[in-house]
Motif scaffolding. Structure first.
Motif, PDB file in Angstrom:
ATOM      1  N   LEU A  21       0.828  -1.203   0.000  1.00 44.88           N
ATOM      2  CA  LEU A  21       0.000   0.000   0.000  1.00 44.88           C
ATOM      3  C   LEU A  21       0.868   1.261   0.000  1.00 44.88           C
ATOM      4  O   LEU A  21       0.630   2.195  -0.772  1.00 44.88           O
ATOM      5  CB  LEU A  21      -0.932   0.008   1.208  1.00 44.88           C
ATOM      6  CG  LEU A  21      -1.852   1.220   1.343  1.00 44.88           C
ATOM      7  CD1 LEU A  21      -2.777   1.329   0.138  1.00 44.88           C
ATOM      8  CD2 LEU A  21      -2.659   1.125   2.626  1.00 44.88           C
ATOM      9  N   ALA A  22       1.891   1.285   0.837  1.00 43.48           N
ATOM     10  CA  ALA A  22       2.784   2.447   0.899  1.00 43.48           C
ATOM     11  C   ALA A  22       3.518   2.632  -0.426  1.00 43.48           C
ATOM     12  O   ALA A  22       3.691   3.762  -0.897  1.00 43.48           O
ATOM     13  CB  ALA A  22       3.776   2.292   2.051  1.00 43.48           C
ATOM     14  N   LEU A  29       2.056   9.357  -5.981  1.00 39.59           N
ATOM     15  CA  LEU A  29       2.479  10.727  -5.700  1.00 39.59           C
ATOM     16  C   LEU A  29       3.649  11.143  -6.595  1.00 39.59           C
ATOM     17  O   LEU A  29       3.705  12.277  -7.069  1.00 39.59           O
ATOM     18  CB  LEU A  29       2.841  10.880  -4.222  1.00 39.59           C
ATOM     19  CG  LEU A  29       1.660  10.735  -3.257  1.00 39.59           C
ATOM     20  CD1 LEU A  29       2.147  10.703  -1.815  1.00 39.59           C
ATOM     21  CD2 LEU A  29       0.651  11.858  -3.461  1.00 39.59           C
ATOM     22  N   LEU A  30       4.566  10.220  -6.841  1.00 43.59           N
ATOM     23  CA  LEU A  30       5.674  10.527  -7.748  1.00 43.59           C
ATOM     24  C   LEU A  30       5.170  10.730  -9.175  1.00 43.59           C
ATOM     25  O   LEU A  30       5.626  11.636  -9.874  1.00 43.59           O
ATOM     26  CB  LEU A  30       6.728   9.423  -7.696  1.00 43.59           C
ATOM     27  CG  LEU A  30       7.510   9.327  -6.382  1.00 43.59           C
ATOM     28  CD1 LEU A  30       8.352   8.060  -6.352  1.00 43.59           C
ATOM     29  CD2 LEU A  30       8.374  10.554  -6.168  1.00 43.59           C
ATOM     30  N   LEU A  40       7.312  11.111   0.015  1.00 45.34           N
ATOM     31  CA  LEU A  40       7.524  10.371   1.266  1.00 45.34           C
ATOM     32  C   LEU A  40       6.761  11.020   2.419  1.00 45.34           C
ATOM     33  O   LEU A  40       6.190  10.325   3.257  1.00 45.34           O
ATOM     34  CB  LEU A  40       9.015  10.286   1.593  1.00 45.34           C
ATOM     35  CG  LEU A  40       9.815   9.322   0.727  1.00 45.34           C
ATOM     36  CD1 LEU A  40      11.309   9.549   0.908  1.00 45.34           C
ATOM     37  CD2 LEU A  40       9.448   7.881   1.040  1.00 45.34           C
ATOM     38  N   SER A  41       6.742  12.348   2.445  1.00 48.68           N
ATOM     39  CA  SER A  41       5.973  13.049   3.476  1.00 48.68           C
ATOM     40  C   SER A  41       4.490  12.738   3.334  1.00 48.68           C
ATOM     41  O   SER A  41       3.793  12.530   4.321  1.00 48.68           O
ATOM     42  CB  SER A  41       6.191  14.559   3.373  1.00 48.68           C
ATOM     43  OG  SER A  41       7.494  14.893   3.728  1.00 48.68           O
ATOM     44  N   GLY A  42       4.009  12.712   2.103  1.00 52.10           N
ATOM     45  CA  GLY A  42       2.603  12.414   1.852  1.00 52.10           C
ATOM     46  C   GLY A  42       2.218  11.008   2.268  1.00 52.10           C
ATOM     47  O   GLY A  42       1.142  10.788   2.824  1.00 52.10           O
ATOM     48  N   GLY A  46      -0.494  10.122   6.708  1.00 53.67           N
ATOM     49  CA  GLY A  46      -1.701   9.463   7.183  1.00 53.67           C
ATOM     50  C   GLY A  46      -1.455   8.224   8.021  1.00 53.67           C
ATOM     51  O   GLY A  46      -2.394   7.573   8.455  1.00 53.67           O
ATOM     52  N   MET A  47      -0.199   7.909   8.273  1.00 53.21           N
ATOM     53  CA  MET A  47       0.121   6.683   9.010  1.00 53.21           C
ATOM     54  C   MET A  47       0.089   6.906  10.506  1.00 53.21           C
ATOM     55  O   MET A  47       0.474   7.970  10.995  1.00 53.21           O
ATOM     56  CB  MET A  47       1.521   6.183   8.648  1.00 53.21           C
ATOM     57  CG  MET A  47       1.643   5.610   7.302  1.00 53.21           C
ATOM     58  SD  MET A  47       3.319   4.961   7.095  1.00 53.21           S
ATOM     59  CE  MET A  47       3.086   4.076   5.584  1.00 53.21           C
TER      60      MET A  47
END
Length: 76
Positions: A21-22, A29-30, A40-42, A46-47
Motif C-alpha cells: 500500500l505504501a 504521488l511521484l 515520502l511526506s505524503g 496518514g500513518m
C-alpha cells in the motif's frame, strides 16, 4: 495495525500488505509530479505510529540530506 496504519505486527515487522500500500501511494504521488521528499511526506502523513512509518521517516531524512532514494532505502 489496520489499513494504512503503519503496517506493524506484534514483532515490529512491516506486513507485506502495508508495504504494498505504501509503495502504491509513493508511486502515485511521484507520478503526480511530487518530489521524492514530498511524496515520502505524503505517504507517512496518514500513518499511525509503527515500524513502516519510522522507516519511511528515516528514509525521507536521508533523502533530505542528499542521499539517493535507493541508498536511503537500502539502509533499512
Amino acid at each position: 495495525a489496520g489499513r494504512g496504519g503503519g503496517g506493524r505486527t506484534g514483532g515490529g515487522r512491516v506486513t507485506p500488505a502495508a508495504l504494498a500500500l505504501a509503495t502504491r501511494k509513493l508511486a502515485t504521488l511521484l507520478d503526480a509530479g511530487l518530489s521524492v521528499e514530498q511524496a515520502l511526506s505524503g505517504v507517512t502523513a496518514g500513518m499511525l505510529r509503527g515500524r513502516l512509518a519510522e522507516v519511511l521517516c528515516a528514509v525521507r531524512a536521508r533523502v533530505v540530506e542528499g542521499s539517493p532514494l535507493a541508498v536511503a532505502l537500502a539502509a533499512h
